[in-house]
Write a protein that holds these residues in place. Structure first.
Motif, PDB file in Angstrom:
ATOM      1  N   SER A  86      73.968  16.520  98.870  1.00 50.42           N
ATOM      2  CA  SER A  86      74.993  16.438  99.916  1.00 50.42           C
ATOM      3  C   SER A  86      76.081  15.436  99.594  1.00 50.42           C
ATOM      4  N   SER A  87      75.773  14.439  98.739  1.00 50.89           N
ATOM      5  CA  SER A  87      76.775  13.407  98.433  1.00 50.89           C
ATOM      6  C   SER A  87      76.789  13.099  96.937  1.00 50.89           C
ATOM      7  N   PRO A  88      77.933  12.627  96.428  1.00 47.44           N
ATOM      8  CA  PRO A  88      78.029  12.232  95.015  1.00 47.44           C
ATOM      9  C   PRO A  88      77.069  11.090  94.676  1.00 47.44           C
ATOM     10  N   GLU A  89      76.808  10.193  95.657  1.00 43.67           N
ATOM     11  CA  GLU A  89      75.919   9.053  95.426  1.00 43.67           C
ATOM     12  C   GLU A  89      74.491   9.528  95.125  1.00 43.67           C
ATOM     13  N   ASP A  90      74.018  10.496  95.946  1.00 46.07           N
ATOM     14  CA  ASP A  90      72.673  11.031  95.716  1.00 46.07           C
ATOM     15  C   ASP A  90      72.583  11.748  94.371  1.00 46.07           C
ATOM     16  N   ALA A  91      73.658  12.479  94.039  1.00 46.12           N
ATOM     17  CA  ALA A  91      73.678  13.193  92.757  1.00 46.12           C
ATOM     18  C   ALA A  91      73.670  12.205  91.589  1.00 46.12           C
ATOM     19  N   GLU A  92      74.389  11.087  91.737  1.00 50.26           N
ATOM     20  CA  GLU A  92      74.450  10.072  90.677  1.00 50.26           C
ATOM     21  C   GLU A  92      73.087   9.410  90.481  1.00 50.26           C
ATOM     22  N   LYS A  93      72.392   9.134  91.579  1.00 45.26           N
ATOM     23  CA  LYS A  93      71.052   8.529  91.481  1.00 45.26           C
ATOM     24  C   LYS A  93      70.104   9.454  90.722  1.00 45.26           C
TER      25      LYS A  93
END
Length: 399
Positions: free
Chosen positions: A80-87
């Motif tokens: 849902s978010s770029p932050e979650d994808a980056e993690k």
């Protein structure tokens, strides 16, 4: 008159110096292999399925390049978010690094490899690195650099040097803990076909119909090559692709005169010049038996090898190897005729020695000479063969 006398003196001095000081060049006689070959630019045709990114959220591949996947497998996931994808990406990257070092460690445990074989392996990897450096391809350069590093580390461990891979793995596991609580993906993207994953797409996946690959004409292939050459890569926003059939094709247009020693159905080696000189075994499907008077022919070559590098090729400079010759390779200028015998002149302790030689293959630039150990008058390994010099004859002494 003074000027004329000076010029005559200079000329006489130069000629005398040339006679007394003859410049010669030599080359060491070593066994090598050359190929009778056809150079061509080939169109790569594969059975490929594009994987598109989700229109919502951030899409991340669930596979690494070269990974295989079956029908119904997870090919990608959305967050849902770029932050979650980056993690997740950081976590997956650390996982790959840990697996890489664990595999490297396992390769060095209980291995029976000799230092000589490892040294040879490192030399080959360094050569590949230099070729990758010359191409300017950053992906190939990175892979080649990793391969050199692998070889050096294995050599260090083999000769007893302290290489602490355990600490490296422990540190990576510690870093992985920071990302172990990443949010689960919103959904997975599944595939309805099986194949080999590649994150690289160029927009030409459907330029040629794979099912009609063996029915293409010279015009079809030349047109496709021209379209790709005009613009190397189309802009696209795809996640990647799946190569769904292991069998794929290399198709190239060549002069009919070059295929006179080939037949349809033959199996030949093909070297990929831009792919670390990878050599593939391929089958000639068609084009090796052109009609009389046909100036050009379309060679259709079929291969069953597949990996991440092969999956990213579209246009490739290739070398089709028809025959191989093993012997002593020397510049054409080294070959002479002494009496009725062909051969070369070797410099042995400042004395010229004629060595008999049989030519087994030649081009305008070089000759391949048969190496016959049983011939006492033939070439010997590591002879210093004279490739350039004046007034050469058997028994002449150079000082």
């Amino acid at each position: 008159m003074v000027t004329a006398i000076i010029l005559i003196f200079v000329y006489v001095f130069y000629e005398s110096y040339s006679v007394m000081h003859i410049k010669i060049e030599t080359e060491t006689a070593e066994i090598s292999t050359v190929y009778e070959k056809i150079d061509a630019k080939a169109l790569v045709i594969r059975d490929e399925e594009i994987i598109e990114k989700s229109s919502k959220g951030v899409t991340v591949p669930a596979l690494a390049d070269g990974d295989k996947i079956n029908v119904g497998g997870n090919v990608a996931m959305t967050f849902s978010s770029p932050e979650d994808a980056e993690k997740y990406s950081q976590y997956a990257s650390l996982q790959r690094q840990i697996k890489y070092y664990e595999n490297l460690e396992s390769q060095t445990l209980g291995q029976a490899a000799s230092v000589e074989s490892i040294n040879s392996e490192v030399e080959q990897k360094v050569d590949s690195y230099i070729r990758a450096l010359n191409t300017g391809n950053t992906e190939k350069l990175s892979d080649a650099g990793d391969a050199v590093n692998d070889g050096i580390v294995r050599r260090q461990m083999l000769i007893g040097e302290n290489v602490d891979l355990v600490s490296v793995i422990q540190e990576l596991r510690k870093q992985r803990q920071k990302y172990s609580s990443f949010s689960k993906p919103d959904k997975f993207i599944k595939t309805d076909v099986s194949g080999v994953f590649s994150s690289y797409t160029d927009g030409y996946e459907k330029l040629v119909d794979y099912k009609k690959a063996e029915e293409l004409t010279i015009k079809d292939v030349e047109s496709a090559i021209n379209k790709i050459s005009e613009k190397e890569e189309k802009e696209n926003d795809n996640l990647g692709k799946l190569v769904t059939t292991y069998a794929w094709y290399l198709e190239c247009v060549v002069d009919s005169s070059l295929v006179k020693d080939l037949e349809n159905g033959d199996r030949v080696d093909v070297a990929l010049k831009d792919n670390d000189d990878t050599v593939l075994r391929v089958k000639i499907i068609d084009g090796a038996e052109p009609e009389i008077g046909q100036k050009k022919t379309l060679l259709i070559l079929k291969c069953s090898n597949m990996d991440s590098k092969l999956a990213s090729m579209r246009l490739e400079d290739i070398e089709i190897r028809i025959k191989s010759y093993e012997g002593i390779k020397l510049p054409a200028s080294a070959l002479h005729v002494d009496g009725k015998k062909k051969g070369v002149y070797a410099l042995i302790s400042s004395q010229v020695k004629f060595r008999e030689a049989e030519v087994i293959y030649s081009t305008d630039d070089y000759v391949m000479l048969n190496f016959d150990q049983s011939n006492p008058d033939g070439i010997r390994l590591y002879d210093k063969i004279i490739t350039q010099g004046k007034g050469l004859k058997d028994g002449k002494v150079f000082t």
